[in-house]
Write an enzyme that holds these catalytic residues in place. Structure first.
Site, PDB file in Angstrom:
ATOM      1  N   GLU A  22       0.814  -1.225   0.000  1.00  0.00           N
ATOM      2  CA  GLU A  22       0.000   0.000   0.000  1.00  0.00           C
ATOM      3  C   GLU A  22       0.848   1.275   0.000  1.00  0.00           C
ATOM      4  O   GLU A  22       0.630   2.175   0.812  1.00  0.00           O
ATOM      5  CB  GLU A  22      -0.972  -0.020   1.190  1.00  0.00           C
ATOM      6  CG  GLU A  22      -1.891  -1.235   1.142  1.00  0.00           C
ATOM      7  CD  GLU A  22      -2.877  -1.320   2.308  1.00  0.00           C
ATOM      8  OE1 GLU A  22      -2.786  -0.503   3.234  1.00  0.00           O
ATOM      9  OE2 GLU A  22      -3.739  -2.205   2.263  1.00  0.00           O
ATOM     10  N   ASN A  47       2.249  -4.844  -3.270  1.00  0.00           N
ATOM     11  CA  ASN A  47       0.840  -5.224  -3.080  1.00  0.00           C
ATOM     12  C   ASN A  47       0.018  -3.974  -2.805  1.00  0.00           C
ATOM     13  O   ASN A  47       0.476  -3.067  -2.112  1.00  0.00           O
ATOM     14  CB  ASN A  47       0.808  -6.165  -1.858  1.00  0.00           C
ATOM     15  CG  ASN A  47      -0.506  -6.862  -1.642  1.00  0.00           C
ATOM     16  OD1 ASN A  47      -1.049  -7.447  -2.575  1.00  0.00           O
ATOM     17  ND2 ASN A  47      -1.029  -6.814  -0.428  1.00  0.00           N
ATOM     18  N   HIS A 107     -10.144  -6.338  -2.488  1.00  0.00           N
ATOM     19  CA  HIS A 107     -11.208  -6.136  -1.490  1.00  0.00           C
ATOM     20  C   HIS A 107     -12.378  -5.452  -2.205  1.00  0.00           C
ATOM     21  O   HIS A 107     -12.427  -4.237  -2.320  1.00  0.00           O
ATOM     22  CB  HIS A 107     -10.700  -5.290  -0.324  1.00  0.00           C
ATOM     23  CG  HIS A 107      -9.645  -5.986   0.478  1.00  0.00           C
ATOM     24  ND1 HIS A 107      -9.917  -7.128   1.208  1.00  0.00           N
ATOM     25  CD2 HIS A 107      -8.331  -5.730   0.641  1.00  0.00           C
ATOM     26  CE1 HIS A 107      -8.797  -7.530   1.794  1.00  0.00           C
ATOM     27  NE2 HIS A 107      -7.823  -6.707   1.470  1.00  0.00           N
ATOM     28  N   GLU A 137      -5.821 -10.764  -1.721  1.00  0.00           N
ATOM     29  CA  GLU A 137      -6.653 -10.605  -0.514  1.00  0.00           C
ATOM     30  C   GLU A 137      -8.133 -10.534  -0.887  1.00  0.00           C
ATOM     31  O   GLU A 137      -8.869  -9.684  -0.395  1.00  0.00           O
ATOM     32  CB  GLU A 137      -6.240  -9.327   0.247  1.00  0.00           C
ATOM     33  CG  GLU A 137      -4.779  -9.304   0.625  1.00  0.00           C
ATOM     34  CD  GLU A 137      -4.366  -8.059   1.412  1.00  0.00           C
ATOM     35  OE1 GLU A 137      -5.247  -7.336   1.917  1.00  0.00           O
ATOM     36  OE2 GLU A 137      -3.154  -7.823   1.512  1.00  0.00           O
ATOM     37  N   ASP A 191     -11.880 -10.506  -1.126  1.00  0.00           N
ATOM     38  CA  ASP A 191     -13.166 -10.686  -0.446  1.00  0.00           C
ATOM     39  C   ASP A 191     -14.179  -9.777  -1.117  1.00  0.00           C
ATOM     40  O   ASP A 191     -13.814  -8.811  -1.781  1.00  0.00           O
ATOM     41  CB  ASP A 191     -13.105 -10.523   1.078  1.00  0.00           C
ATOM     42  CG  ASP A 191     -12.462  -9.249   1.573  1.00  0.00           C
ATOM     43  OD1 ASP A 191     -12.359  -8.278   0.796  1.00  0.00           O
ATOM     44  OD2 ASP A 191     -12.073  -9.203   2.754  1.00  0.00           O
TER      45      ASP A 191
HETATM   46  C1  XIL Z   1      -6.204  -6.651   7.976  1.00  0.00           C
HETATM   47  C2  XIL Z   1      -6.533  -7.856   8.828  1.00  0.00           C
HETATM   48  O1  XIL Z   1      -7.429  -8.665   8.119  1.00  0.00           O
HETATM   49  C3  XIL Z   1      -7.138  -7.424  10.145  1.00  0.00           C
HETATM   50  O2  XIL Z   1      -7.293  -8.541  10.995  1.00  0.00           O
HETATM   51  C4  XIL Z   1      -6.240  -6.387  10.805  1.00  0.00           C
HETATM   52  O3  XIL Z   1      -6.873  -5.917  11.993  1.00  0.00           O
HETATM   53  C5  XIL Z   1      -5.973  -5.244   9.876  1.00  0.00           C
HETATM   54  O4  XIL Z   1      -5.399  -5.735   8.679  1.00  0.00           O
HETATM   55  N1  XIL Z   1      -4.807  -4.813   3.408  1.00  0.00           N
HETATM   56  C6  XIL Z   1      -3.818  -5.634   3.861  1.00  0.00           C
HETATM   57  C7  XIL Z   1      -4.081  -6.553   4.991  1.00  0.00           C
HETATM   58  O5  XIL Z   1      -2.755  -5.686   3.246  1.00  0.00           O
HETATM   59  O6  XIL Z   1      -2.942  -6.787   5.767  1.00  0.00           O
HETATM   60  C8  XIL Z   1      -5.199  -6.083   5.857  1.00  0.00           C
HETATM   61  O7  XIL Z   1      -5.482  -7.075   6.839  1.00  0.00           O
HETATM   62  C9  XIL Z   1      -6.408  -5.753   5.021  1.00  0.00           C
HETATM   63  C10 XIL Z   1      -6.097  -4.663   4.027  1.00  0.00           C
END
Ligand code: XIL
Length: 564
Positions: free
Chosen positions: A167, A208, A244, A273, A275
């Site tokens: 990020e 990422n 996400h 990641e 979802d």
């Molecule tokens: C999130 C986790 O899922 C949570 O449990 C934690 O509290 C915060 O981080 N981008 C990322 C991940 O790269 O590491 C994040 O994970 C979600 C967003």
């Protein structure tokens, strides 16, 4: 292919005949379900040369049998949801704690899984002792952290890749003004990659980020950074697209195209990641839309050779970061809170299995389409969504023109709306919509709608038209792409100007393929040297990104085109 040419023709025929006989026997002796219909995700993924991953939380991993069983059975790659982050591994300077990280790696090793390390350098979940360091000490601390954490698993065959930086961009595509950037400048990124390569020469090193799934200002900034780092010899091997997604913000329909443009830089790509959240409460229509998103992501990865696989950010709604992070939203994963598979599981499964499905139930018919924004060459159709109960999930819609014996297709969409372009001026169109599901079943047609395109001549100054499509949006911003500009006149354009209205409080933060200026709420977009000339009937497009106050859901309107 090669081996069949070594077989004598006669032998090959006998082989085929024997196979056919066996197949015939199988039809009579075995249940009709395809033999691997219930095979776990990892088996199908392996068959396609991809990984299917999940993020794991160390709590349930240590004490919930169902959680462990599904994690072990269904997935071939594991990411630690939190256990490898800086606050977990080096909470105070020089004091390393690998208990959670080791638990993840041990679990993966026992279950013949790979581990993707997440993450070495991030602005979040990093202790304040790091954030408060001066430049020299911070650079040293970063290099030491990378060397200790990546170094610990360098000889472990399970650990195959790392998110080196996470990020680094803000939503506008500028480098995020994190404490890393503010203290060290942009060079921390290249330094982190070089340190990671030194610590684990065999690991694949990734950058990422989120909101980079579609082609937009942020993903283009990522593209340019990766390209320039690689030109400088910085070891960036891989780009992670977090994924996400939220059903209320739309699907990034150019995901595959975007993955491919990164692949063409020579890097591996992956979904890291995934979802797909929804406004709660959950219902079957939202589940069906969610399943479509999951299917589309898996299919995009399958279609791009350089895409290594897809990781889902957890698997059960019982443990998902979504409800804690996005108020009122949830149900983002592929198993419910009681470990039951959801339609999104079936979608991932069937996509990995190559569309294998026993679903023969078509979706319900869409509602009647309503036509708006009618111009000489385009119209927007919107309808009430279909639902699909057959298990394979809603895949999308096709719009047809009623024209007698064979009705031609006018457009396709994965959502319950589409902008038709390339229509003829001053022409009546009778259209209807059919939904299709993941198994290819077509719904009965919707009711027919009739509209007539305008005579042309464009807006003030015409003759051209402009229509804007919101490609993706999030809480406090969105991307409009494409804004399609069409010459509806009888002579070529010599430059064009599009105006539109920006809702109050919105700010344009980036644009491409046009020069944008804003005055009050009116934005004026002017063509550039290479796209100002449009032959009669020809189209071009530009795009832009804007920010808006959090929670505001408005998007621009009133696209008007003029050409001299
Ligand atoms: C999130 C986790 O899922 C949570 O449990 C934690 O509290 C915060 O981080 N981008 C990322 C991940 O790269 O590491 C994040 O994970 C979600 C967003």
């Amino acid at each position: 292919m090669l081996s069949s040419s070594l077989i004598r023709p006669g032998a090959r025929i006998r082989t085929l005949a024997a196979t056919a006989l066996l197949g015939l026997l199988a039809v009579f002796l075995l249940p009709v379900t395809p033999a691997d219909a219930s095979a776990p995700l990892r088996q199908h993924a392996a068959g396609r040369g991809k990984f299917i991953g999940t993020a794991l939380a160390t709590g349930p991993l240590s004490n919930e049998t169902q959680y462990r069983t599904i994690a072990a059975t269904e997935f071939s790659q594991i990411t630690a949801e939190n256990a490898m982050k800086w606050d977990a591994t080096e909470p105070s300077q020089g004091q390393f704690n690998f208990s959670g990280a080791d638990a993840i790696v041990d679990f993966a090793t026992q279950n013949n899984q790979q581990v993707h390390g997440h993450t070495l350098v991030w602005h979040s979940q990093t202790p304040s002792w790091v954030q408060n360091l001066g430049a020299t000490a911070m650079r040293t601390a970063m290099q030491n952290h990378i060397s200790q954490v990546a170094g610990r698993y360098a000889d472990n065959p399970a650990l195959v890749s790392w998110d080196v930086v996470n990020e680094v961009f803000d939503d506008n595509g500028n480098l995020r003004t994190s404490f890393w950037y503010n203290t060290l400048g942009q060079s921390y990124i290249a330094d982190a990659f070089r340190a990671a390569r030194a610590a684990d020469p065999d690991a694949r090193l990734c950058i990422n980020d989120y909101n980079v799934e579609g082609i937009n200002a942020k993903s283009t900034a990522m593209y340019n950074l990766v390209s320039s780092l690689r030109q400088q010899g910085v070891p960036v091997d891989c780009v992670g697209f977090q994924g996400h997604l939220a059903i209320q913000y739309g699907f990034p329909n150019d995901l595959q195209q975007n993955l491919q443009r990164f692949a063409d830089l020579g890097v591996q790509v992956r979904i890291t990641e995934l979802d797909v959240r929804m406004q709660m409460p959950r219902d079957s229509a939202k589940d069906a839309t969610q399943a479509t998103y999951y299917r589309n992501v898996v299919n995009a990865c399958l279609a791009v050779t350089a895409c290594a696989g897809v990781t889902i950010w957890g698997f059960t709604d019982k443990y998902s970061w979504v409800p804690d992070t996005f108020s009122g939203q949830g149900a983002a994963l592929i198993y419910n809170e009681s470990y039951q598979q959801k339609p999104s599981y079936t979608a991932v499964h069937d996509a990995l299995a190559g569309g294998t499905s026993t679903d023969t139930t078509p979706p319900t018919a869409p509602g009647p389409p309503a036509a708006t924004n009618i111009t000489a060459s385009s119209a927007t159709l919107t309808w009430t969504a279909s639902t699909d109960s057959g298990g394979s999930g809603l895949a999308g819609y096709t719009v047809y023109r009623e024209q007698g014996s064979t009705d031609p297709q006018l457009g396709q969409s994965s959502t319950a709306s589409v902008t038709l372009t390339g229509l003829s001026a001053n022409t009546q169109y009778q259209v209807y919509v059919r939904a299709r599901d993941g198994a290819g079943n077509l719904s009965t047609p919707s009711a027919t709608a009739t509209f007539t395109t305008t005579t042309g001549g464009g807006g003030p100054g015409g003759p051209c038209t402009a229509t804007g499509t919101v490609q993706t949006q999030w809480n406090n911003g969105y991307v409009v792409q494409p804004v399609t500009v069409t010459n509806t006149g009888t002579a070529p354009t010599n430059g064009w100007t599009v105006t539109f209205t920006l809702p109050a409080g919105h700010t344009v933060t980036g644009s491409w393929n046009a020069t944008l200026t804003t005055s009050g709420q009116t934005v004026t977009a002017k063509s550039l040297g290479y796209n100002g000339t449009l032959a009669t009937g020809a189209s071009t497009s530009f795009g832009f990104q804007a920010s808006r106050p959090g929670g505001n859901t408005q998007t621009p309107s009133g696209y008007t085109c003029s050409a001299p």
